[in-house]
Design an enzyme around this catalytic site. Sequence first.
Site, short mmCIF file in Angstrom:
data_model
loop_
_atom_site.label_atom_id
_atom_site.label_comp_id
_atom_site.label_asym_id
_atom_site.label_seq_id
_atom_site.Cartn_x
_atom_site.Cartn_y
_atom_site.Cartn_z
N ASP A 30 5.86 -81.98 75.24
CA ASP A 30 5.39 -80.80 74.56
C ASP A 30 5.64 -80.73 73.30
O ASP A 30 6.80 -80.91 72.96
CB ASP A 30 5.40 -79.49 75.40
CG ASP A 30 4.31 -78.60 75.39
OD1 ASP A 30 3.39 -78.57 74.70
OD2 ASP A 30 4.80 -77.42 75.63
N GLY A 33 1.22 -80.21 69.03
CA GLY A 33 0.46 -79.51 68.12
C GLY A 33 1.29 -78.59 67.27
O GLY A 33 1.22 -78.36 65.98
N SER A 75 -2.98 -83.75 81.36
CA SER A 75 -3.30 -83.09 82.72
C SER A 75 -4.58 -82.91 82.97
O SER A 75 -5.48 -82.89 82.33
CB SER A 75 -2.57 -81.63 82.60
OG SER A 75 -3.19 -80.76 81.84
N ASN A 78 -6.05 -80.38 80.56
CA ASN A 78 -6.04 -80.59 79.35
C ASN A 78 -7.55 -81.10 78.87
O ASN A 78 -7.87 -81.18 77.92
CB ASN A 78 -5.35 -81.79 78.98
CG ASN A 78 -3.81 -81.49 78.65
OD1 ASN A 78 -2.90 -82.45 78.99
ND2 ASN A 78 -3.52 -80.17 78.34
N GLU A 217 16.50 -81.95 88.59
CA GLU A 217 17.20 -80.74 87.78
C GLU A 217 16.41 -80.79 86.26
O GLU A 217 15.53 -81.91 85.93
CB GLU A 217 18.55 -81.56 87.39
CG GLU A 217 19.42 -81.71 88.29
CD GLU A 217 20.05 -80.32 88.84
OE1 GLU A 217 20.02 -79.50 88.19
OE2 GLU A 217 20.23 -80.22 90.29
#
Length: 259
Positions: A30, A33, A75, A78, A217
């Site tokens: 991520d 942008g 995804s 998206n 985790e």
Amino acid sequence: MSADEDMDVPEVLAKIPRRRWPRHIAVIMDGNGRWAGLRGQPRVMGHRQGAEAVQRIVEECARLQVSCLTLYAFSNENWQRPADEVEALMALYEDYLRQERPRLLAQQIRFRNIGRRSDLPQGVLREIEESERVSAEMKGMTLSLAVNYGGRQEIVDAAREVARQAAAGRLSPESIDEHVLDDMMYTKGLPDVDLIIRTAGEMRISNFLLWQSWYAELHVTQVLWPDFSASDLHLAIADYAGRRRRFGGLDKEGGPHEA
Ligand code: FPP
């Protein structure tokens, strides 16, 4: 697995026994942008720089002999992005798959795509299938690219397959267990996810590997994906190695895979 004697292991990982390393790392990439926005550039420039980070991290994971790396590239949700951004991302995947294929093979990487293949542009589909075909016998790391992927949709697809097999008389309700379902996931044959890395600071799972990451985790970093470096990866692995994984039980001596 034991670390290769001549592998140049980074200092932060040098003292960590191999059994404490994650076997399966999954990454929510991520911040592309935001990376572009900070530079006054269009979002697509962030994605392009993100593709460089993909190459860097794939190479480092393969070098470190991580068994499985799964990257969340696109995804199901998206598709709601502006059409020109979706188009640019699809073009980027197509180019990446075509250009990186020789390098993947040179690193013995077995490639697979996870996600619904319907809806993908022809060009992307062709490159996915070709990369899967030529790398099928590779014995090194398994790289899974999640394109048009959704964790819920994956579970729905598995449920449909269960229903089909039950209707055909090949599966009885009593024989359905976690192993049966596991084999119906897109990730069939891969170990559960040990470590999820999320860049750019958000604290959510965003419909990623819901089934496979039941006891994963989490390592969340503020670093934006295009800036994510090999050193950031090493820190994430070291962070993971320091966790006590109890899988709902009580503390035991030993490493993450001994619980
Ligand atoms: C999230 O950043 C990133 C994506 C939706 C796409 C991931 C794509 C790449 C890393 C590019 C290339 C990948 C491959 C496999 C070649 P964002 O756009 O949501 O960032 P923001 O939250 O800062 O807006």
